[in-house]
Write an enzyme that holds these catalytic residues in place. Structure first.
Site, mmCIF file in Angstrom:
data_model
loop_
_atom_site.group_PDB
_atom_site.id
_atom_site.type_symbol
_atom_site.label_atom_id
_atom_site.label_comp_id
_atom_site.label_asym_id
_atom_site.label_seq_id
_atom_site.Cartn_x
_atom_site.Cartn_y
_atom_site.Cartn_z
ATOM 1 N N ASP A 51 4.025 -0.115 3.926
ATOM 2 C CA ASP A 51 3.296 0.787 3.039
ATOM 3 C C ASP A 51 3.094 2.156 3.680
ATOM 4 O OD1 ASP A 51 2.995 -1.121 1.027
ATOM 5 O OD2 ASP A 51 1.110 -1.874 1.859
ATOM 6 N N TYR A 109 3.460 -8.919 13.090
ATOM 7 C CA TYR A 109 2.707 -7.668 13.012
ATOM 8 C C TYR A 109 1.633 -7.640 14.090
ATOM 9 C CZ TYR A 109 4.580 -6.424 8.375
ATOM 10 O OH TYR A 109 5.400 -6.080 7.328
#
Length: 264
Positions: A51, A109
């Site tokens: 994003d 992540y």
């Protein structure tokens, strides 16, 4: 010929990974640079679409081309044409069966929290600042309930387009390195905003606003409205993507580079 690249980028100046008209994207900049080196239009496919404001040290892409170039052309040559906050880290010619997204077996992540009374300036867009003291041990203990295959509706963005909220979390660790608190999570895939929503709730536990068992309660409730607010994008990094060993892709330090190389 099909080629895979390892990509690193600071996402703070981009409207996300995906190519868009009239706004700057990481994909758009990379395709423009690759097309200059190849002297033909190049389209890339990535392992995970990040994003706006989200970073990567371990993004993987692939593209097809009809031209022959030395590896240095696809790394140093492409980097010459990229802005300073995007870089190619490695290159590998792969077989036709490889796909950056569909061949991936897991994504990893790291969410980086700068836990200090005063906000940072130099890394303002590279970490999330949280000024109240965080107990990383409480956060780690609370997070273990999400291991395995679960319904992550409580940690899924309302606008998520995934067909299912079920994901398989392989590990989640929370550790402190000085003023940095690092949430490290690996799963087969992630629903939209999953890591940032988990991070937001863990910070509520870490600062003492919620009990350790709150994460388990949220998971069982399957209600996004009950969990904490979505944590900021600035602290999130895609650090690694796993593939079957048959593809023999290069390994790179996960980072980000301001952290030690030997993180757990």
């Amino acid at each position: 010929m099909k080629i895979a690249l390892g990509i690193e980028y600071d996402g703070s100046r981009y409207y996300g990974w995906q190519r868009q008209q009239e706004v700057k994207s990481v994909q758009g900049c990379l395709e423009e640079a690759l097309s200059k080196v190849a002297d033909e239009p190049i389209s890339v496919f990535c392992a995970g679409r990040t994003d706006a404001g989200v970073h990567a040290t371990g993004q993987v892409v692939h593209f097809e081309t009809s031209v022959q170039r030395k590896d240095a052309a696809w790394t140093m040559g492409v980097n010459v044409h990229l802005p300073p906050d995007i870089a190619v880290r490695w290159v590998k010619t792969v077989d036709e069966g490889f796909h950056a997204r569909f061949s991936a077996t897991a994504r990893r992540y790291r969410y980086i929290i700068f836990n200090h009374r005063y906000r940072p300036a130099v890394l303002a867009n590279g970490v999330t600042h949280f000024h109240y003291p965080l107990d990383e041990k409480r956060m780690h203990q609370a997070a273990q309930c999400i291991l395995g295959e679960n319904d992550f509706t409580s940690f899924r963005a309302v606008q998520c387009q995934s067909k299912t909220p079920w994901r398989n979390v392989m590990h989640i660790n929370v550790n402190r390195y000085g003023h940095y608190v690092v949430i490290d999570i690996k799963a087969n895939a992630f629903v939209h905003h999953m890591v940032r929503n988990i991070a937001g709730s863990l910070m509520e536990i870490g600062c003492g606003n919620q009990d350790i068992n709150w994460m388990a309660q949220l998971l069982a409730l399957k209600d996004r409205a009950k969990a904490a607010a979505t944590a900021k994008a600035a602290g999130l990094y895609l650090v690694a993507v796993d593939y079957p060993v048959q593809f023999d892709l290069p390994c790179a330090v996960m980072g980000p580079l301001f952290l030690a190389d030997d993180l757990i």
